[in-house]
Design a protein around this motif. Structure first.
Motif, PDB file in Angstrom:
ATOM      1  N   LEU A  66      41.325  40.125  42.107  1.00 13.46           N
ATOM      2  CA  LEU A  66      41.517  41.439  42.725  1.00 13.46           C
ATOM      3  C   LEU A  66      40.534  41.636  43.866  1.00 13.46           C
ATOM      4  O   LEU A  66      40.896  42.132  44.937  1.00 13.46           O
ATOM      5  CB  LEU A  66      41.369  42.549  41.683  1.00 13.46           C
ATOM      6  N   LYS A  67      39.294  41.218  43.670  1.00 11.37           N
ATOM      7  CA  LYS A  67      38.292  41.316  44.743  1.00 11.37           C
ATOM      8  C   LYS A  67      38.686  40.442  45.929  1.00 11.37           C
ATOM      9  O   LYS A  67      38.538  40.858  47.081  1.00 11.37           O
ATOM     10  CB  LYS A  67      36.909  40.912  44.219  1.00 11.37           C
ATOM     11  N   ASN A 124      42.933  39.971  37.065  1.00 15.47           N
ATOM     12  CA  ASN A 124      41.652  39.279  37.011  1.00 15.47           C
ATOM     13  C   ASN A 124      40.749  39.890  38.072  1.00 15.47           C
ATOM     14  O   ASN A 124      41.127  39.970  39.247  1.00 15.47           O
ATOM     15  CB  ASN A 124      41.867  37.783  37.270  1.00 15.47           C
ATOM     16  N   GLU A 125      39.552  40.323  37.678  1.00 15.48           N
ATOM     17  CA  GLU A 125      38.672  41.049  38.605  1.00 15.48           C
ATOM     18  C   GLU A 125      38.308  40.232  39.844  1.00 15.48           C
ATOM     19  O   GLU A 125      38.286  40.755  40.955  1.00 15.48           O
ATOM     20  CB  GLU A 125      37.400  41.486  37.875  1.00 15.48           C
ATOM     21  N   VAL A 126      38.049  38.952  39.676  1.00 18.07           N
ATOM     22  CA  VAL A 126      37.697  38.116  40.830  1.00 18.07           C
ATOM     23  C   VAL A 126      38.872  38.025  41.790  1.00 18.07           C
ATOM     24  O   VAL A 126      38.703  38.185  43.006  1.00 18.07           O
ATOM     25  CB  VAL A 126      37.238  36.708  40.384  1.00 18.07           C
ATOM     26  N   ILE A 171      40.647  52.184  45.265  1.00 16.42           N
ATOM     27  CA  ILE A 171      39.303  51.612  45.204  1.00 16.42           C
ATOM     28  C   ILE A 171      38.409  52.234  46.268  1.00 16.42           C
ATOM     29  O   ILE A 171      37.285  52.649  45.992  1.00 16.42           O
ATOM     30  CB  ILE A 171      39.360  50.075  45.362  1.00 16.42           C
ATOM     31  N   HIS A 211      40.989  30.127  42.024  1.00 19.32           N
ATOM     32  CA  HIS A 211      41.617  31.446  42.129  1.00 19.32           C
ATOM     33  C   HIS A 211      42.628  31.472  43.274  1.00 19.32           C
ATOM     34  O   HIS A 211      43.730  32.016  43.132  1.00 19.32           O
ATOM     35  CB  HIS A 211      40.565  32.535  42.324  1.00 19.32           C
TER      36      HIS A 211
END
Length: 126
Positions: A47-48, A43-45, A116, A78
């Protein structure tokens, strides 16, 4: 044809198949751990959030909400998933709860974070 032989080739290398199965079985816990971590990081959020926790060591939900431009309840959901997945840990300082990555998860995630950061460096050179 042998019931266990699903390949169309004439002779399957049964020893190779057995060794591969043994390798998978011997590493079952590691596969489960990494699979769970990658599912959460997929999930991008999240991961951030993981990236930010690695960069800053620890952050509170309010900081994460401000940084990501999200509501605190959304961030908290999250964080709850990551805590339930054994990816992060928390500590309380007065009224504030700070979250950080667990060290064993950090070892698995660092190569992704380096990727990244390296991508960002490459874009700056262009």
């Amino acid at each position: 044809m042998d019931v266990n032989q699903s390949c169309i080739r004439i002779l399957a290398d049964t020893e190779q198949i057995k060794e591969c199965r043994n390798k998978l079985n011997a590493n079952a816990n590691a596969f489960e751990q990494l699979s769970g971590l990658l599912a959460l990081a997929g999930n991008e959020v999240r991961l951030k959030i993981m990236f930010l926790l690695e960069e800053e060591n620890e952050l509170c939900p309010c900081d994460l909400a401000d940084i990501l431009g999200m509501s605190i309840p959304a961030i908290s959901q999250h964080l709850r998933k990551m805590k339930d997945g054994n990816v992060i840990e928390s500590r309380r300082a007065g009224q504030t709860i700070f979250y950080s990555l667990k060290s064993e998860q950090l070892q698995l995630l660092r190569p992704f974070f380096k990727y990244i950061i390296n991508q960002d460096s490459k874009e700056e050179l262009v």
